[in-house]
Scaffold this motif. Structure first.
Motif, PDB file in Angstrom:
ATOM      1  N   TRP A 228       1.983 -10.222  -1.316  1.00 35.42           N
ATOM      2  CA  TRP A 228       0.567 -10.122  -1.651  1.00 35.42           C
ATOM      3  C   TRP A 228      -0.203 -10.621  -0.441  1.00 35.42           C
ATOM      4  O   TRP A 228      -0.027 -11.754  -0.010  1.00 35.42           O
ATOM      5  CB  TRP A 228       0.245 -10.971  -2.875  1.00 35.42           C
ATOM      6  N   GLN A 229      -1.040  -9.749   0.119  1.00 36.51           N
ATOM      7  CA  GLN A 229      -1.760 -10.116   1.345  1.00 36.51           C
ATOM      8  C   GLN A 229      -3.162  -9.533   1.304  1.00 36.51           C
ATOM      9  O   GLN A 229      -3.342  -8.319   1.114  1.00 36.51           O
ATOM     10  CB  GLN A 229      -1.023  -9.579   2.583  1.00 36.51           C
ATOM     11  N   GLY A 230      -4.156 -10.372   1.481  1.00 36.11           N
ATOM     12  CA  GLY A 230      -5.532  -9.893   1.569  1.00 36.11           C
ATOM     13  C   GLY A 230      -6.009  -9.110   0.370  1.00 36.11           C
ATOM     14  O   GLY A 230      -6.747  -8.129   0.514  1.00 36.11           O
ATOM     15  N   GLY A 231      -5.587  -9.508  -0.821  1.00 35.78           N
ATOM     16  CA  GLY A 231      -6.023  -8.822  -2.023  1.00 35.78           C
ATOM     17  C   GLY A 231      -5.279  -7.546  -2.326  1.00 35.78           C
ATOM     18  O   GLY A 231      -5.704  -6.764  -3.187  1.00 35.78           O
ATOM     19  N   ALA A 232      -4.160  -7.327  -1.630  1.00 37.28           N
ATOM     20  CA  ALA A 232      -3.372  -6.106  -1.831  1.00 37.28           C
ATOM     21  C   ALA A 232      -1.904  -6.447  -2.052  1.00 37.28           C
ATOM     22  O   ALA A 232      -1.365  -7.386  -1.457  1.00 37.28           O
ATOM     23  CB  ALA A 232      -3.510  -5.166  -0.632  1.00 37.28           C
ATOM     24  N   TYR A 233      -1.275  -5.670  -2.917  1.00 46.13           N
ATOM     25  CA  TYR A 233       0.165  -5.731  -3.085  1.00 46.13           C
ATOM     26  C   TYR A 233       0.782  -4.779  -2.070  1.00 46.13           C
ATOM     27  O   TYR A 233       0.449  -3.592  -2.029  1.00 46.13           O
ATOM     28  CB  TYR A 233       0.556  -5.327  -4.508  1.00 46.13           C
ATOM     29  N   ARG A 234       1.672  -5.296  -1.238  1.00 52.29           N
ATOM     30  CA  ARG A 234       2.308  -4.492  -0.197  1.00 52.29           C
ATOM     31  C   ARG A 234       3.807  -4.487  -0.409  1.00 52.29           C
ATOM     32  O   ARG A 234       4.389  -5.493  -0.821  1.00 52.29           O
ATOM     33  CB  ARG A 234       1.990  -5.041   1.207  1.00 52.29           C
ATOM     34  N   ARG A 235       4.427  -3.345  -0.098  1.00 43.63           N
ATOM     35  CA  ARG A 235       5.877  -3.295  -0.189  1.00 43.63           C
ATOM     36  C   ARG A 235       6.426  -2.155   0.671  1.00 43.63           C
ATOM     37  O   ARG A 235       5.692  -1.237   1.071  1.00 43.63           O
ATOM     38  CB  ARG A 235       6.364  -3.158  -1.623  1.00 43.63           C
ATOM     39  N   THR A 236       7.729  -2.230   0.943  1.00 38.85           N
ATOM     40  CA  THR A 236       8.406  -1.160   1.661  1.00 38.85           C
ATOM     41  C   THR A 236       8.908  -0.124   0.666  1.00 38.85           C
ATOM     42  O   THR A 236       9.164  -0.430  -0.503  1.00 38.85           O
ATOM     43  CB  THR A 236       9.584  -1.702   2.483  1.00 38.85           C
ATOM     44  N   LEU A 237       9.038   1.110   1.125  1.00 38.01           N
ATOM     45  CA  LEU A 237       9.464   2.224   0.289  1.00 38.01           C
ATOM     46  C   LEU A 237      10.628   2.951   0.945  1.00 38.01           C
ATOM     47  O   LEU A 237      10.541   3.345   2.118  1.00 38.01           O
ATOM     48  CB  LEU A 237       8.315   3.217   0.088  1.00 38.01           C
ATOM     49  N   ARG A 238      11.703   3.154   0.201  1.00 35.48           N
ATOM     50  CA  ARG A 238      12.793   4.019   0.650  1.00 35.48           C
ATOM     51  C   ARG A 238      12.492   5.424   0.143  1.00 35.48           C
ATOM     52  O   ARG A 238      12.380   5.645  -1.062  1.00 35.48           O
ATOM     53  CB  ARG A 238      14.132   3.531   0.095  1.00 35.48           C
ATOM     54  N   LEU A 239      12.355   6.387   1.052  1.00 33.05           N
ATOM     55  CA  LEU A 239      11.898   7.722   0.704  1.00 33.05           C
ATOM     56  C   LEU A 239      12.894   8.775   1.171  1.00 33.05           C
ATOM     57  O   LEU A 239      13.773   8.488   1.996  1.00 33.05           O
ATOM     58  CB  LEU A 239      10.522   7.959   1.322  1.00 33.05           C
ATOM     59  N   PRO A 240      12.798  10.007   0.673  1.00 32.18           N
ATOM     60  CA  PRO A 240      13.814  11.024   0.986  1.00 32.18           C
ATOM     61  C   PRO A 240      13.989  11.322   2.465  1.00 32.18           C
ATOM     62  O   PRO A 240      15.102  11.551   2.929  1.00 32.18           O
ATOM     63  CB  PRO A 240      13.301  12.259   0.236  1.00 32.18           C
ATOM     64  N   TYR A 241      12.894  11.346   3.240  1.00 40.19           N
ATOM     65  CA  TYR A 241      12.993  11.714   4.646  1.00 40.19           C
ATOM     66  C   TYR A 241      12.897  10.519   5.593  1.00 40.19           C
ATOM     67  O   TYR A 241      13.121  10.662   6.795  1.00 40.19           O
ATOM     68  CB  TYR A 241      11.886  12.714   5.002  1.00 40.19           C
ATOM     69  N   GLY A 242      12.560   9.370   5.074  1.00 40.94           N
ATOM     70  CA  GLY A 242      12.402   8.194   5.928  1.00 40.94           C
ATOM     71  C   GLY A 242      12.028   7.005   5.077  1.00 40.94           C
ATOM     72  O   GLY A 242      12.525   6.834   3.963  1.00 40.94           O
ATOM     73  N   HIS A 243      11.150   6.164   5.593  1.00 41.82           N
ATOM     74  CA  HIS A 243      10.682   5.034   4.799  1.00 41.82           C
ATOM     75  C   HIS A 243       9.189   4.837   5.044  1.00 41.82           C
ATOM     76  O   HIS A 243       8.593   5.503   5.888  1.00 41.82           O
ATOM     77  CB  HIS A 243      11.464   3.754   5.130  1.00 41.82           C
ATOM     78  N   GLY A 244       8.607   3.929   4.298  1.00 46.08           N
ATOM     79  CA  GLY A 244       7.181   3.691   4.430  1.00 46.08           C
ATOM     80  C   GLY A 244       6.814   2.292   4.009  1.00 46.08           C
ATOM     81  O   GLY A 244       7.628   1.544   3.454  1.00 46.08           O
ATOM     82  N   VAL A 245       5.572   1.945   4.287  1.00 45.85           N
ATOM     83  CA  VAL A 245       4.978   0.696   3.829  1.00 45.85           C
ATOM     84  C   VAL A 245       3.669   1.066   3.140  1.00 45.85           C
ATOM     85  O   VAL A 245       2.857   1.815   3.688  1.00 45.85           O
ATOM     86  CB  VAL A 245       4.711  -0.278   4.990  1.00 45.85           C
ATOM     87  N   VAL A 246       3.475   0.543   1.929  1.00 48.15           N
ATOM     88  CA  VAL A 246       2.260   0.849   1.182  1.00 48.15           C
ATOM     89  C   VAL A 246       1.523  -0.442   0.846  1.00 48.15           C
ATOM     90  O   VAL A 246       2.144  -1.478   0.585  1.00 48.15           O
ATOM     91  CB  VAL A 246       2.577   1.638  -0.109  1.00 48.15           C
ATOM     92  N   ALA A 247       0.202  -0.366   0.887  1.00 45.70           N
ATOM     93  CA  ALA A 247      -0.662  -1.454   0.432  1.00 45.70           C
ATOM     94  C   ALA A 247      -1.540  -0.913  -0.679  1.00 45.70           C
ATOM     95  O   ALA A 247      -2.229   0.097  -0.495  1.00 45.70           O
ATOM     96  CB  ALA A 247      -1.516  -1.986   1.578  1.00 45.70           C
ATOM     97  N   LEU A 248      -1.512  -1.568  -1.844  1.00 40.39           N
ATOM     98  CA  LEU A 248      -2.235  -1.106  -3.024  1.00 40.39           C
ATOM     99  C   LEU A 248      -3.240  -2.170  -3.442  1.00 40.39           C
ATOM    100  O   LEU A 248      -2.867  -3.318  -3.702  1.00 40.39           O
ATOM    101  CB  LEU A 248      -1.248  -0.822  -4.156  1.00 40.39           C
ATOM    102  N   THR A 249      -4.507  -1.781  -3.498  1.00 47.84           N
ATOM    103  CA  THR A 249      -5.587  -2.721  -3.771  1.00 47.84           C
ATOM    104  C   THR A 249      -6.350  -2.306  -5.013  1.00 47.84           C
ATOM    105  O   THR A 249      -6.877  -1.187  -5.078  1.00 47.84           O
ATOM    106  CB  THR A 249      -6.574  -2.768  -2.585  1.00 47.84           C
ATOM    107  N   PRO A 250      -6.432  -3.175  -6.032  1.00 42.35           N
ATOM    108  CA  PRO A 250      -7.186  -2.800  -7.242  1.00 42.35           C
ATOM    109  C   PRO A 250      -8.683  -2.781  -7.001  1.00 42.35           C
ATOM    110  O   PRO A 250      -9.233  -3.665  -6.336  1.00 42.35           O
ATOM    111  CB  PRO A 250      -6.795  -3.899  -8.241  1.00 42.35           C
ATOM    112  N   ALA A 251      -9.344  -1.744  -7.521  1.00 38.29           N
ATOM    113  CA  ALA A 251     -10.803  -1.617  -7.477  1.00 38.29           C
ATOM    114  C   ALA A 251     -11.265  -1.195  -8.860  1.00 38.29           C
ATOM    115  O   ALA A 251     -10.459  -0.754  -9.686  1.00 38.29           O
ATOM    116  CB  ALA A 251     -11.216  -0.601  -6.417  1.00 38.29           C
TER     117      ALA A 251
END
Length: 489
Positions: A228-251
């Motif tokens: 949890w950083q700066g009002g956002a939930y962040r996590r790494t993602l294992r995806l079919p072609y690679g990977h990613g990082v997502v930050a999700l912020t409630p509004a």
């Protein structure tokens, strides 16, 4: 729902946003299709035609409304609270299986013939799997066109199109604008100019209470994988072609989503998995209405309506974490998971935060030495048996899973009692009726409210909450002053 003409007409005339995604309105005089809450003056009822999906509208020759942008409405809640063939197929299509494996791959995962799947999807949704996947590609293309500076050729392949020509033709047909015109029309709508980062808004049906949703994800976050950083939930993602990082912020009216992907082809899958994790396609009005009918639950619902079930972006990951969390505190479960991540996770770069790894896959964990696990011997056996079954393909917990069969297979594994099985059913499989009558927090809340506190009696009492017992669990948990029930400071 789209066959109930009178109900649909009333929803359109009242511009009721609760029905966005449930059905689409095609207007025969204009050739466009809209969401029920479209702000334009409603057409005459005799000029309305109702469709169960955007793909069905497109196949009938209608194009998307430029005002209400029906392709961006929340998804139908039907696909997340049903376990039949159509619902499982729709979850797989949203996860990009048709784009990656074709209709034969979809059929193989579901255990049906392509003909059976085609027939059932057409009967309920008015379109086959290829058309449904095409509609999804069109929406992915629109997001990339309007929110990034990517060249159109890159967008075409990132959205899953086989050629630039097909991309151009589809965008023109669906949106009645060329890709360049769509970008020009978007004007200043781009939400982020950071290179390699996509920013978009994830819609949902109101109300949405973010407290337990983000509180649960943050309180149970595995170091290195989530934060949890700066009002956002962040996590790494294992995806079919690679990977990613997502930050999700409630509004108040959306969830802000910032995605950094190593391969843009993973966009639709990443969005689908984030929506699923946050339970954004739920229908909170219908759920809360039924739970509110119980006089003892009603005050909890009225106090904080719109609670969602915090789920997962990786079903196998959650199953492993559920085993690690058996009979230990939240902090201890995080510690055990962090050790697995450090030893077996795949390293990733995160210049914007403190994420360091992808959660280890079942294949990476299948060969681990049980003696290296700081767990009781019986739980070591439970964990190693689980990861071996997942790695060998003997146990499937993906979006295509049959919930009843998955429960039976989990129950047959050593060390899997009702709590673990139902926790996985609720948060990994996504069964909205999963129930945890043996959970200590649920039992304490039940006793405090005057509900039966023994598992058998509480299960009998909860029959009136079906098929939304997983949501009742969220309201019961929320009576405790635990970090999972509060947004982090």
């Amino acid at each position: 729902m789209h066959t109930d003409t009178e109900h649909c007409v009333r929803a359109v005339q009242s511009k009721d946003a609760r029905f966005d995604g449930w059905f689409f309105t095609a207007v025969v005089t204009t050739g466009i299709y809209c969401r029920p809450s479209c702000p334009v003056v409603p057409p005459k009822p005799e000029n309305m035609r109702f469709h169960p999906s955007a793909a069905s509208c497109q196949q009938a020759g209608f194009r998307a409304c430029k005002r209400c942008r029906p392709d961006t409405s929340p998804g139908s809640p039907e696909w997340n609270h049903r376990a039949d063939l159509v619902a499982r197929a729709m979850r797989l299509i949203a996860d990009g299986v048709v784009d990656r494996e074709g209709v034969p791959g979809l059929a193989t995962r579901l255990g049906y013939s392509t003909r059976q799947i085609e027939r059932q999807l057409r009967a309920e949704l008015g379109a086959g799997p290829l058309a449904l996947a095409r509609a999804q590609r069109a929406q992915a293309a629109r997001v990339l066109i309007e929110t990034t500076e990517l060249p159109m050729a890159e967008i075409a392949f990132a959205a899953g199109f086989a050629s630039i020509r097909t991309f151009n033709d589809t965008v023109r047909e669906v949106f009645a604008l060329a890709p360049g015109e769509l970008r020009t029309r978007a004007g200043g709508r781009r939400l982020d100019t950071t290179p390699g980062v996509l920013s978009l808004r994830l819609p949902f049906r109101t109300p949405l209470n973010p407290d337990n949703l983000f509180g649960h994800l943050a309180a149970t976050a595995v170091p290195g994988v989530e934060e949890w950083q700066g009002g956002a939930y962040r996590r790494t993602l294992r995806l079919p072609y690679g990977h990613g990082v997502v930050a999700l912020t409630p509004a108040p009216d959306h969830i802000g989503c910032r995605l950094a992907l190593t391969d843009q082809r993973d966009l639709t899958v990443a969005i689908s998995r984030c929506r699923r994790m946050l339970d954004l396609d739920a229908d909170p009005v219908a759920i809360d209405e039924q739970l509110r009918a119980d006089a003892l639950l009603a005050p909890l619902v009225d106090k904080a309506p719109g609670r969602r079930v915090p789920r997962t972006v990786d079903e196998a990951e959650f199953a492993v974490r559920a085993v690690l969390g058996q009979q230990v505190s939240t902090a201890a479960a995080r510690t055990h998971a962090a050790r697995l991540v450090a030893a077996h996770g795949e390293p990733v770069d995160d210049p914007d935060g403190g994420l360091t790894h992808l959660f280890p896959s079942p294949e990476a964990l299948a060969g681990l030495d049980p003696e290296t696990l700081a767990l009781p011997r019986s739980r070591r056996t439970t964990l190693t048996t689980l990861v071996r079954q997942l790695a060998d393909g003997d146990l499937h917990l993906g979006v295509e899973s049959d919930w009843r069969e998955a429960r039976e297979r989990l129950t047959a594994l050593p060390g899997f009692g009702p709590w673990t099985v139902e926790a996985i059913a609720m948060r990994a499989l996504g069964d909205p009726d999963a129930f945890l009558p043996t959970d200590l927090g649920v039992r304490r809340a039940a006793a405090a409210l005057g509900l039966p506190s023994t598992p058998a009696a509480l299960t009998a009492r909860a029959a009136d909450w079906r098929p939304w017992r997983a949501y009742a669990v969220q309201y019961l948990w929320a009576t405790d002053d635990h970090p999972i029930n509060h947004l982090p400071a």
